[in-house]
Enzyme design. Structure first.
Site, short mmCIF file in Angstrom:
data_model
loop_
_atom_site.label_atom_id
_atom_site.label_comp_id
_atom_site.label_asym_id
_atom_site.label_seq_id
_atom_site.Cartn_x
_atom_site.Cartn_y
_atom_site.Cartn_z
N ARG A 59 0.84 -1.20 0.00
CA ARG A 59 0.00 0.00 0.00
C ARG A 59 0.88 1.25 0.00
NH1 ARG A 59 -2.81 3.02 3.92
NH2 ARG A 59 -1.72 1.93 5.58
N LYS A 123 3.77 -6.48 11.91
CA LYS A 123 3.16 -6.80 10.62
C LYS A 123 3.60 -8.18 10.13
CE LYS A 123 2.19 -5.00 6.04
NZ LYS A 123 2.20 -3.81 5.16
N ARG A 256 -1.56 4.28 13.99
CA ARG A 256 -0.65 3.74 14.99
C ARG A 256 -1.26 3.91 16.36
NH1 ARG A 256 1.32 2.17 11.05
NH2 ARG A 256 3.42 2.38 10.21
#
Length: 258
Positions: A59, A123, A256
């Site tokens: 992305r 991630k 975040r």
């Protein structure tokens, strides 16, 4: 065990008939390859798997690191009925990924809006959905999952990344591909008939930041803080800023923990 079409098809059983799978030793980007095939008329259910990506895309134009044997990387073409709204599609795909990982014993994952798969706050994988030019009801769904962290991964990326092999061996790649395609089939069929609204409760159950204070930053404007209230039936992020809930539609932002 090497990734093979026969092994994946055997594990999929009858559902294998819904897919046309191609395994490439290397390509620049599975999404780019499949978008080109889609524009040439490739059927719904076409799958491109790459053992290595040399220019994988994430992305916001980011690179996706995918060394041979370290990552599971593939793209799936799905053609919906004309008029099907794609709102919330990447979130629906995230639910399928989380369910598939749990099915092969790799549970404990969470979803971060709009398209990240997390493990212990880092991630583990990502999703990139791109609509086929000239066919807005057709989508190429790209998925990347870390089996192991590549040796050449930059330190700052490694610190924020997770892998399925942490604490032991990663699940067999053929098992993973079959589980992912099986769950994607079920989820996309639900999405086609009932939209993201039918899948939203399952996404919220996996949401990493539900009712938590977060910071939202983007390319335009200063960062904002608020409480994340989940998503609505269109997949828009709901951010509570001083008691006023805002709908965030653009995925071109970074979320975040505050």
């Amino acid at each position: 065990m090497p990734v093979t079409i026969a092994a994946i098809a055997a594990k999929l059983g009858d559902a294998a008939r819904r897919f046309d799978i191609d395994v490439l030793p290397s390509c620049d980007s599975t999404n780019a390859v499949l978008l080109a095939r889609a524009e040439s008329g490739a059927p719904s259910g076409t799958v491109v798997i790459a053992e290595e990506q040399t220019a994988g895309r994430g992305r916001r134009g980011r690179s996706w690191f995918a060394s041979p044997g370290d990552s599971l990387t593939f793209s799936l073409l799905w053609r919906f009925a004309p008029g099907t709204a794609p709102a919330g599609l990447s979130l629906a795909v995230g639910v399928a990924v989380a369910r598939a990982l749990r099915g092969v014993g790799a549970g404990g994952t969470a979803l971060k809006w709009p398209n990240d798969i997390l493990k212990e706050g880092r991630k583990l994988g990502g999703i990139l959905v791109e609509l086929v030019p000239g066919a807005p009801h057709a989508a190429v769904i790209g998925i990347g999952i870390n089996l192991r962290l590549p040796a050449g991964m930059p330190d700052e990326v490694r610190a924020a990344s997770a892998a399925l092999s942490a604490g032991g061996a990663a699940p067999d790649a053929n098992d993973l591909y079959a589980a992912l395609l099986g769950e994607l089939l079920l989820t996309l069929e639900t999405f086609a008939t009932a939209g993201f609204a039918a899948i939203r409760p399952r996404w919220l159950a996996h949401h990493a930041h539900q009712d938590a204070r977060v910071t939202l930053s983007g390319d335009f404007g200063p960062p904002r803080e608020g409480i994340c209230r989940g998503v609505d039936t269109d997949g828009a992020l709901l951010l509570d800023v001083d008691g006023r809930v805002e709908r965030i539609l653009s995925g071109e932002v970074s979320l975040r923990p505050a």
